[in-house]
Scaffold this active site. Structure first.
Site, PDB file in Angstrom:
ATOM      1  N   SER A 129       0.823  -1.208   0.000  1.00  0.00           N
ATOM      2  CA  SER A 129       0.000   0.000   0.000  1.00  0.00           C
ATOM      3  C   SER A 129       0.856   1.257   0.000  1.00  0.00           C
ATOM      4  O   SER A 129       1.954   1.274   0.543  1.00  0.00           O
ATOM      5  CB  SER A 129      -0.917   0.042   1.219  1.00  0.00           C
ATOM      6  OG  SER A 129      -1.653   1.251   1.205  1.00  0.00           O
ATOM      7  N   LYS A 184      -4.488  -6.796   3.328  1.00  0.00           N
ATOM      8  CA  LYS A 184      -4.492  -5.671   2.375  1.00  0.00           C
ATOM      9  C   LYS A 184      -5.912  -5.356   1.923  1.00  0.00           C
ATOM     10  O   LYS A 184      -6.293  -4.195   1.784  1.00  0.00           O
ATOM     11  CB  LYS A 184      -3.607  -5.965   1.165  1.00  0.00           C
ATOM     12  CG  LYS A 184      -3.650  -4.884   0.078  1.00  0.00           C
ATOM     13  CD  LYS A 184      -3.044  -3.590   0.578  1.00  0.00           C
ATOM     14  CE  LYS A 184      -3.323  -2.312  -0.156  1.00  0.00           C
ATOM     15  NZ  LYS A 184      -3.717  -2.208  -1.498  1.00  0.00           N
ATOM     16  N   HIS A 187      -7.557  -3.510   4.644  1.00  0.00           N
ATOM     17  CA  HIS A 187      -6.977  -2.152   4.609  1.00  0.00           C
ATOM     18  C   HIS A 187      -7.752  -1.287   3.612  1.00  0.00           C
ATOM     19  O   HIS A 187      -8.127  -0.154   3.904  1.00  0.00           O
ATOM     20  CB  HIS A 187      -5.494  -2.217   4.220  1.00  0.00           C
ATOM     21  CG  HIS A 187      -4.904  -0.900   3.796  1.00  0.00           C
ATOM     22  ND1 HIS A 187      -5.137  -0.340   2.554  1.00  0.00           N
ATOM     23  CD2 HIS A 187      -4.124  -0.011   4.454  1.00  0.00           C
ATOM     24  CE1 HIS A 187      -4.517   0.832   2.469  1.00  0.00           C
ATOM     25  NE2 HIS A 187      -3.896   1.050   3.608  1.00  0.00           N
ATOM     26  N   ASN A 188      -7.996  -1.838   2.433  1.00  0.00           N
ATOM     27  CA  ASN A 188      -8.699  -1.068   1.418  1.00  0.00           C
ATOM     28  C   ASN A 188     -10.147  -0.807   1.801  1.00  0.00           C
ATOM     29  O   ASN A 188     -10.681   0.271   1.529  1.00  0.00           O
ATOM     30  CB  ASN A 188      -8.625  -1.781   0.064  1.00  0.00           C
ATOM     31  CG  ASN A 188      -7.282  -1.569  -0.617  1.00  0.00           C
ATOM     32  OD1 ASN A 188      -6.288  -1.303   0.048  1.00  0.00           O
ATOM     33  ND2 ASN A 188      -7.237  -1.713  -1.927  1.00  0.00           N
ATOM     34  N   GLU A 191     -10.009   1.927   4.054  1.00  0.00           N
ATOM     35  CA  GLU A 191      -9.700   3.117   3.223  1.00  0.00           C
ATOM     36  C   GLU A 191     -11.005   3.689   2.626  1.00  0.00           C
ATOM     37  O   GLU A 191     -11.250   4.898   2.675  1.00  0.00           O
ATOM     38  CB  GLU A 191      -8.718   2.693   2.129  1.00  0.00           C
ATOM     39  CG  GLU A 191      -8.467   3.686   1.003  1.00  0.00           C
ATOM     40  CD  GLU A 191      -7.578   3.073  -0.104  1.00  0.00           C
ATOM     41  OE1 GLU A 191      -6.509   2.522   0.229  1.00  0.00           O
ATOM     42  OE2 GLU A 191      -7.960   3.134  -1.293  1.00  0.00           O
TER      43      GLU A 191
HETATM   44  C1  6PG Z   1      -3.185   1.458  -1.631  1.00  0.00           C
HETATM   45  C2  6PG Z   1      -4.494   1.535  -2.309  1.00  0.00           C
HETATM   46  C3  6PG Z   1      -4.447   0.881  -3.642  1.00  0.00           C
HETATM   47  C4  6PG Z   1      -5.798   0.607  -4.186  1.00  0.00           C
HETATM   48  C5  6PG Z   1      -6.605   1.723  -4.632  1.00  0.00           C
HETATM   49  C6  6PG Z   1      -7.938   1.113  -4.958  1.00  0.00           C
HETATM   50  O1  6PG Z   1      -3.206   0.900  -0.550  1.00  0.00           O
HETATM   51  O2  6PG Z   1      -2.183   1.945  -2.140  1.00  0.00           O
HETATM   52  O3  6PG Z   1      -5.426   0.879  -1.533  1.00  0.00           O
HETATM   53  O4  6PG Z   1      -3.826  -0.352  -3.514  1.00  0.00           O
HETATM   54  O5  6PG Z   1      -5.686  -0.200  -5.300  1.00  0.00           O
HETATM   55  O6  6PG Z   1      -6.659   2.747  -3.714  1.00  0.00           O
HETATM   56  O7  6PG Z   1      -8.811   2.042  -5.147  1.00  0.00           O
HETATM   57  P1  6PG Z   1     -10.183   1.985  -5.906  1.00  0.00           P
HETATM   58  O8  6PG Z   1     -10.863   0.687  -5.625  1.00  0.00           O
HETATM   59  O9  6PG Z   1     -10.797   3.161  -5.263  1.00  0.00           O
HETATM   60  O10 6PG Z   1      -9.869   2.175  -7.351  1.00  0.00           O
END
Ligand code: 6PG
Length: 478
Positions: A129, A184, A187-188, A191
């Site tokens: 990430s 991960k 994590h997303n 996010e």
């Molecule tokens: C990170 C992000 C990245 C992720 C996008 C996904 O940790 O660097 O999570 O890995 O792929 O942010 O974003 P979308 O689903 O919003 O396109």
């Protein structure tokens, strides 16, 4: 000379990761399906360190010292399988294939098993990430795979990873097989939830308090000096203060308001449903993105009636902004509570033995959700490793207790003004449901027993029971 690590797939993430290894003193073999990219990388960045540019898969594999460490940075899904199939026959038992893409953890589990059984290869599903910048200057890294692979790979990852404020590298062996990609994924999901909550705060400050984007940017800058200090709050201020050059309007007003997604947030919710974990805040964030994308449906709904409440006066705006900060912080505690619950449940289901304190620790730097807040989560797990929930931590419980009046007031104002706040509302509903001594689930059980004889348990006796609803309504043991 031979390379200590190889990277194949030289789109921006792969290229930056390769440069990061080279800048840290490792000799890096690089490879790409079309070799023009490989040449371009070596030409442009060759001065940064030792690269070995290779054209064929055979050359690439031959350039690596043993046991080989081969990082693949290609699109998740079929492209990843294709690259694995290309390289696996060229490798030897004990070699490592490291997948740094955003793979689904179930794919990672399958690949790990197949490569182990068929070739004796160690497959490491590795969450990375931090976007492009993170890959180059230090990402947060979440590797899974066999423990012994970490003995050989870990020191290199510790070198290239982000470092938390206390100097600790933002990488740990998360757990076997798919554990890294699972973490991960969550994590997303977190996010997504963080971004949704920030979006709701922004909309409330704009529509209820009447602030302009530039003023809201300043408010976020102030928040960023306190307990909300985080990368996402910081970049939010940047985005909100940006003015579109072509029109002179706030940038946020010229962007089409339909949020896209690549899938990891959705997976977080799908898996949570399978595991039976209530991640309502993350789910609302995913649904909010999909709702925003339904352009026709939204267009068709433009005439629907809304409330007639007036926005706040200027005098009340500042106090309201403080309340929104409380609501945002409390909702954030809830989203992380839900996300960590999902990690704990995944760990239990798949036997990963994930250390939740270590996870919070490696999210303190490098990743998109990096925040001062993660230090507090770390402290909560340090104080009690078997914490049933983040809400059971005394500090968080006290902070929510202090925030709750404002949190409720913000939701009342949002409701009165008709500003959608699904993230704040879902978080509060979760909080209120958890602390309730009785839930209407008892009534649900009664209904299920009524129409389907699904039975229920009693508060005062062991066993399963059924009431003869169609007869004399006496109770029988089921
Ligand atoms: C990170 C992000 C990245 C992720 C996008 C996904 O940790 O660097 O999570 O890995 O792929 O942010 O974003 P979308 O689903 O919003 O396109």
């Amino acid at each position: 000379t031979s390379a200590q690590i190889g990277v194949t797939g030289l789109a921006v993430m792969g290229r930056n990761l390769a440069r990061n290894f080279a800048r840290n003193g490792y000799t890096v073999a690089v490879h790409n399906r079309t070799s023009s990219r490989t040449k371009a990388l070596v030409e442009e960045f060759g001065h940064e360190g030792d690269f070995i540019g290779t054209e064929t898969a055979e050359e690439f594999v031959a350039a690596l010292e043993r046991p080989r460490r081969l990082v693949i940075m290609v699109k998740a899904g079929e492209p990843t399988d294709a690259v694995i199939q290309e390289f696996a026959p060229l490798l030897e038992p004990g070699d490592m294939i490291i997948d740094g893409g955003n793979a689904h953890f179930a794919d990672t589990r399958r690949r790990e098993r197949e490569l182990r059984e068929r070739h004796g290869i160690h497959f490491v599903g590795m969450g990375v990430s931090g976007g492009e910048e993170g890959a180059l200057h230090g990402p947060s890294i979440m590797p899974g795979g066999p423990r012994e692979s970490y003995d050989s790979l870990g020191p290199m990852l510790e070198k290239i990873s982000a470092k938390a404020a206390d100097g600790a590298p933002c990488v740990t062996h998360v757990g076997p097989d798919g554990a890294g990609h699972f973490v991960k994924m969550v994590h997303n999901g977190i996010e997504y939830a963080d971004m949704q909550l920030i979006g709701e705060a922004y909309q409330l400050l704009r529509d209820v308090a009447g602030y302009s984007p530039a003023e809201i940017a300043e408010i976020f800058r102030t928040w960023n000096t306190g307990r909300l200090d985080s990368y996402l709050i910081e970049i939010t201020a940047e985005v909100l203060s940006h003015v579109d050059a072509a029109t002179g309007k706030p940038f946020v007003d010229v962007v089409v308001d339909q949020a896209e997604q690549k899938g990891t947030g959705r997976w977080t919710v799908q898996i949570a449903l399978d595991l039976g974990v209530p991640v309502s805040g993350i789910a609302e964030a995913v649904f909010a993105r999909s709702l925003s994308g339904h352009a026709k449906l939204r267009e068709a709904s433009q005439g629907l009636a809304g409330p007639k409440a007036a926005p706040l006066g200027k005098e009340e705006a500042a106090a309201f902004a403080d309340r929104v900060e409380q609501a945002l912080y409390a909702s954030k505690i809830v989203s992380y509570t839900q996300g960590f619950h999902e990690i704990a449940a995944g760990s239990e289901e798949y036997g990963w033995d994930i250390d939740l304190g270590a996870v919070s620790s490696i999210w303190r730097g490098g990743c998109i959700i990096r925040a001062a807040f993660l230090d507090r989560i770390r402290a909560a797990y340090d104080a009690r490793a078997d914490l049933p929930s983040l809400l059971s931590d005394e500090t968080f419980a006290r902070e929510i207790a202090d925030a709750q009046d404002d949190w409720r007031e913000v939701l009342i104002a949002a409701t009165r003004q008709g500003v959608p706040t699904p993230g704040f509302a879902a978080a509060l509903a979760y909080y209120d449901a958890l602390r309730a001594s009785r839930l209407p689930a008892a009534l649900t059980q009664g209904q299920r027993d009524f129409f389907g004889a699904h039975t229920y348990r009693r508060v005062d006796r062991e066993g399963a029971f059924h009431t003869l609803w169609g007869g004399d309504r006496s109770e029988v043991s089921a």
